[in-house]
Design an enzyme around this catalytic site. Structure first.
Site, PDB file in Angstrom:
ATOM      1  N   GLU A 110       0.827  -1.204   0.000  1.00  0.00           N
ATOM      2  CA  GLU A 110       0.000   0.000   0.000  1.00  0.00           C
ATOM      3  C   GLU A 110       0.865   1.259   0.000  1.00  0.00           C
ATOM      4  O   GLU A 110       0.540   2.254  -0.662  1.00  0.00           O
ATOM      5  CB  GLU A 110      -0.945  -0.024   1.196  1.00  0.00           C
ATOM      6  CG  GLU A 110      -2.009  -1.115   1.073  1.00  0.00           C
ATOM      7  CD  GLU A 110      -2.933  -1.183   2.268  1.00  0.00           C
ATOM      8  OE1 GLU A 110      -4.101  -0.813   2.133  1.00  0.00           O
ATOM      9  OE2 GLU A 110      -2.471  -1.604   3.353  1.00  0.00           O
ATOM     10  N   GLU A 130      -4.173  -9.420   3.612  1.00  0.00           N
ATOM     11  CA  GLU A 130      -4.933  -9.133   4.826  1.00  0.00           C
ATOM     12  C   GLU A 130      -6.080 -10.106   5.072  1.00  0.00           C
ATOM     13  O   GLU A 130      -6.419 -10.395   6.232  1.00  0.00           O
ATOM     14  CB  GLU A 130      -5.470  -7.696   4.773  1.00  0.00           C
ATOM     15  CG  GLU A 130      -4.431  -6.619   5.053  1.00  0.00           C
ATOM     16  CD  GLU A 130      -3.600  -6.244   3.848  1.00  0.00           C
ATOM     17  OE1 GLU A 130      -2.814  -5.295   3.948  1.00  0.00           O
ATOM     18  OE2 GLU A 130      -3.732  -6.899   2.787  1.00  0.00           O
TER      19      GLU A 130
END
Length: 256
Positions: A110, A130
């Site tokens: 990210e 995740e």
């Protein structure tokens, strides 16, 4: 220090320096990174930044779950007061290059997605894993990844947590270059110094036009680019650029 900063020739070299923990981010390194981005954003001597990880295995693997304390207050209080801890501080018109030297996983990917130029070594791996720990890529992953690569590939990565190789990342357009690990730092330096040698205001205006323009209708983006061209027209650097071209010498840009 968990994050180091070196400035040379108008380039800020930012290194995540926790190789023993795969350059994951604990509270101390997050605080350091926040301060460093503030320096990069406001220091007029810095024109471009390079972000990489220490060692040869990992760029960044996101949050260090072993060192992340449990929350002491509700999500609403934390979010409304502090927002996100890292990515807002990367919002600047100076370009940021991610030199991805290994695993870019979770929050590490990210962070790379928040950079303007991504280059990688052949051993790099990319993933938003995740869902495998009952979480979600909440910094920017669910939004930035589908905008960076084909939707079908992004959804596969998001929903399965599968990683892709450097070669796949190059094929999908997630990175612009893939080189041997020994060549990555030199390539990052080469790109950074090329950017730093250009007129700072022109570089920043170009980034602004490209970033803001992609969320505008094409005609609006073109009109905005025309406006920025007009803003640059009367700068001292533009005069210097024309003068240097006529005199067949390298321009000496000052960001004015």
């Amino acid at each position: 220090m968990p994050v180091t900063l070196e400035v040379s020739n108008h380039v800020a070299y930012v290194t995540l320096n926790r190789p023993e923990a795969m350059n994951s981010l604990d509270p101390e390194s997050t605080a350091d990174l926040t301060e460093i981005w503030a320096r990069v954003r406001t220091d007029p001597d810095i024109r471009v930044a390079v972000l990489t990880g220490a060692g040869e295995k990992s760029f960044c693997t996101g949050t260090d779950m072993k060192k992340s304390p449990p929350p002491t207050e509700c999500m609403a209080a934390t979010y409304l007061r502090d927002g996100q801890p890292i990515l807002p501080h990367m919002k600047m018109w100076k370009p940021i290059i991610a030199a991805i030297n290994g695993y870019a996983v979770g929050g590490g990917l990210e962070i790379a997605l928040a950079c303007d130029l991504r280059i990688a070594s052949t051993n790099a791996k990319f993933g938003l894993t995740e869902v495998k720990v009952a979480s979600l890529a909440g910094l920017n992953g669910t939004q930035a990844l589908p905008r960076a690569i084909p939707q079908a590939v992004a959804m596969k990565m998001l929903l399965t947590g599968e990683m892709i190789s450097a070669e796949e990342a190059l094929r999908y357009g997630l990175v612009s270059d893939v080189v041997e690990p020994s060549a990555l730092a030199d390539l990052a330096r080469s790109y950074a110094e090329k950017i730093a040698s250009a007129a700072p205001l022109s570089v920043q205006a170009t980034k602004q036009a490209a970033v803001l323009g992609k969320d505008m209708p094409l005609e609006h983006g073109i009109l905005y680019s025309h406006l920025l061209w007009g803003v640059l027209r009367d700068t001292e650097d533009r005069k210097e650029g024309f003068k240097a071209f006529g005199e067949r010498r390298a321009p000496a840009f000052r960001g004015a």
